[in-house]
Structures are given as structure tokens and as C-alpha cells.
Design a protein around this motif. Structure first.
Motif, PDB file in Angstrom:
ATOM      1  N   THR A  74       0.857  -1.180   0.000  1.00 30.33           N
ATOM      2  CA  THR A  74       0.000   0.000   0.000  1.00 30.33           C
ATOM      3  C   THR A  74       0.892   1.228   0.000  1.00 30.33           C
ATOM      4  OG1 THR A  74      -1.798  -1.102   1.183  1.00 30.33           O
ATOM      5  CG2 THR A  74      -1.741   1.300   1.295  1.00 30.33           C
ATOM      6  N   THR A  75       0.573   2.165  -0.884  1.00 28.27           N
ATOM      7  CA  THR A  75       1.323   3.405  -0.984  1.00 28.27           C
ATOM      8  C   THR A  75       0.354   4.571  -0.870  1.00 28.27           C
ATOM      9  OG1 THR A  75       2.876   2.329  -2.487  1.00 28.27           O
ATOM     10  CG2 THR A  75       2.895   4.736  -2.447  1.00 28.27           C
ATOM     11  N   ALA A  76       0.642   5.495   0.034  1.00 27.17           N
ATOM     12  CA  ALA A  76      -0.157   6.721   0.162  1.00 27.17           C
ATOM     13  C   ALA A  76       0.498   7.786  -0.706  1.00 27.17           C
ATOM     14  CB  ALA A  76      -0.218   7.175   1.611  1.00 27.17           C
ATOM     15  N   ILE A  77      -0.299   8.373  -1.593  1.00 26.34           N
ATOM     16  CA  ILE A  77       0.214   9.377  -2.522  1.00 26.34           C
ATOM     17  C   ILE A  77      -0.457  10.710  -2.197  1.00 26.34           C
ATOM     18  CG2 ILE A  77       0.554   9.971  -4.938  1.00 26.34           C
ATOM     19  CD1 ILE A  77       0.005   6.960  -5.535  1.00 26.34           C
ATOM     20  N   GLY A  78       0.345  11.737  -1.982  1.00 29.49           N
ATOM     21  CA  GLY A  78      -0.171  13.054  -1.614  1.00 29.49           C
ATOM     22  C   GLY A  78      -0.984  13.702  -2.714  1.00 29.49           C
ATOM     23  N   PRO A  79      -1.749  14.737  -2.348  1.00 34.45           N
ATOM     24  CA  PRO A  79      -2.577  15.452  -3.332  1.00 34.45           C
ATOM     25  C   PRO A  79      -1.735  16.038  -4.466  1.00 34.45           C
ATOM     26  CG  PRO A  79      -3.137  16.104  -1.095  1.00 34.45           C
ATOM     27  CD  PRO A  79      -1.899  15.281  -1.007  1.00 34.45           C
TER      28      PRO A  79
END
Length: 145
Positions: A74-79
Motif C-alpha cells: 500500500t502506498t499513500a500518494i499526496g494530493p
């Protein structure tokens, strides 16, 4: 217009068929939560071979590249960010089969969209839009460069 028993019966039958068709579509969608693959003839961005491409909107987008057992990365990608994943077609002995998306800073948030991982030699290009409370994600499969 004069209503006769025959016209009422025919109208009722047509309405019934429409309700059944809509119900079948809803049930089929609920039974298969992975969206169908959309194929594009436009090749992937040069220099990004077998990488998945994810473009975010006005919120954090969590990208879950998962295998058949639900395990993966899982990778969280910023706005307002474009991210290329080198693990789309697997890392080590783990091979991703589906990409799932959730919105917001919580990586355990509800899944809002799912898309199948394309076969090797093809990549996925996904774009998020909407808002964190009403996210929209669109994906398409492209030939790798």
C-alpha cells in the motif's frame, strides 16, 4: 389516450422487465467489485516500462497493489502528485492481481475503486478526481513502452 386492460398489462410487463434488468446489473456489480479493464492504444509514458502510473486529485490516494490472498503493498500518494509504481507486476515472489484505491489519510479507509492488474507488457494508468468524501478513480490499461 384510452387505457385498456391490454395496454395496462403490456406497460406493466415492460416496467417489470426494466426493473429486473436494473436489479441484475446491480447484483452483478456487487458480486464482482473489480471494475472491468479499459484498454487504450496509447502507450505508457516513455521511460516507465512496466510501471503503474497513479495521478492524485485534491486528496491523499491510497493505492493497494494486492495478490490473490489480499497481501501486497500500500502506498499513500499526496494530493496533486503523479507516482510510478515499480511493483505493479510484483516484487520477489508476490504478484499483484488487483489494484484497489481508498481516499484520505487513513490507509484502512473503505475501498472506493478496484481494477485488475494487466498482463506483463501492459501497464495501468489511473487518475483520481472528485473529493475525499466523494472520490472518483478512473483507470485504463496501456501497452508498455
Amino acid at each position: 389516450m384510452k387505457f385498456t386492460a391490454k395496454r395496462v398489462a403490456v406497460s406493466g410487463a415492460v416496467a417489470g422487465v426494466a426493473v429486473v434488468a436494473v436489479g441484475a446489473t446491480v447484483i452483478a456489480t456487487a458480486a464482482d467489485p473489480v471494475s472491468p479493464e479499459v484498454v487504450s492504444a496509447v502507450p505508457a509514458d516513455a521511460g516507465h516500462g512496466d510501471e503503474g502510473k497513479y495521478t492524485t486529485g485534491d486528496y491523499v490516494l491510497n493505492v493497494h497493489e494486492l495478490d490473490d490472498d489480499g497481501d501486497g503493498i500500500t502506498t499513500a500518494i499526496g494530493p496533486h502528485t503523479m507516482y510510478y509504481s515499480k511493483t505493479l507486476h510484483g516484487s520477489g515472489n508476490r504478484k499483484a492481481t488487483v489494484v484497489k484505491f481508498s481516499a484520505g489519510p487513513d490507509s484502512d479507509a473503505s475501498i472506493v475503486f478496484s481494477y485488475p492488474v494487466p498482463a506483463p507488457g501492459r501497464v495501468v494508468d489511473c487518475t483520481a478526481s472528485g473529493t475525499e468524501t466523494a472520490p472518483q478513480v478512473r483507470c485504463e490499461t496501456k501497452p508498455a513502452r
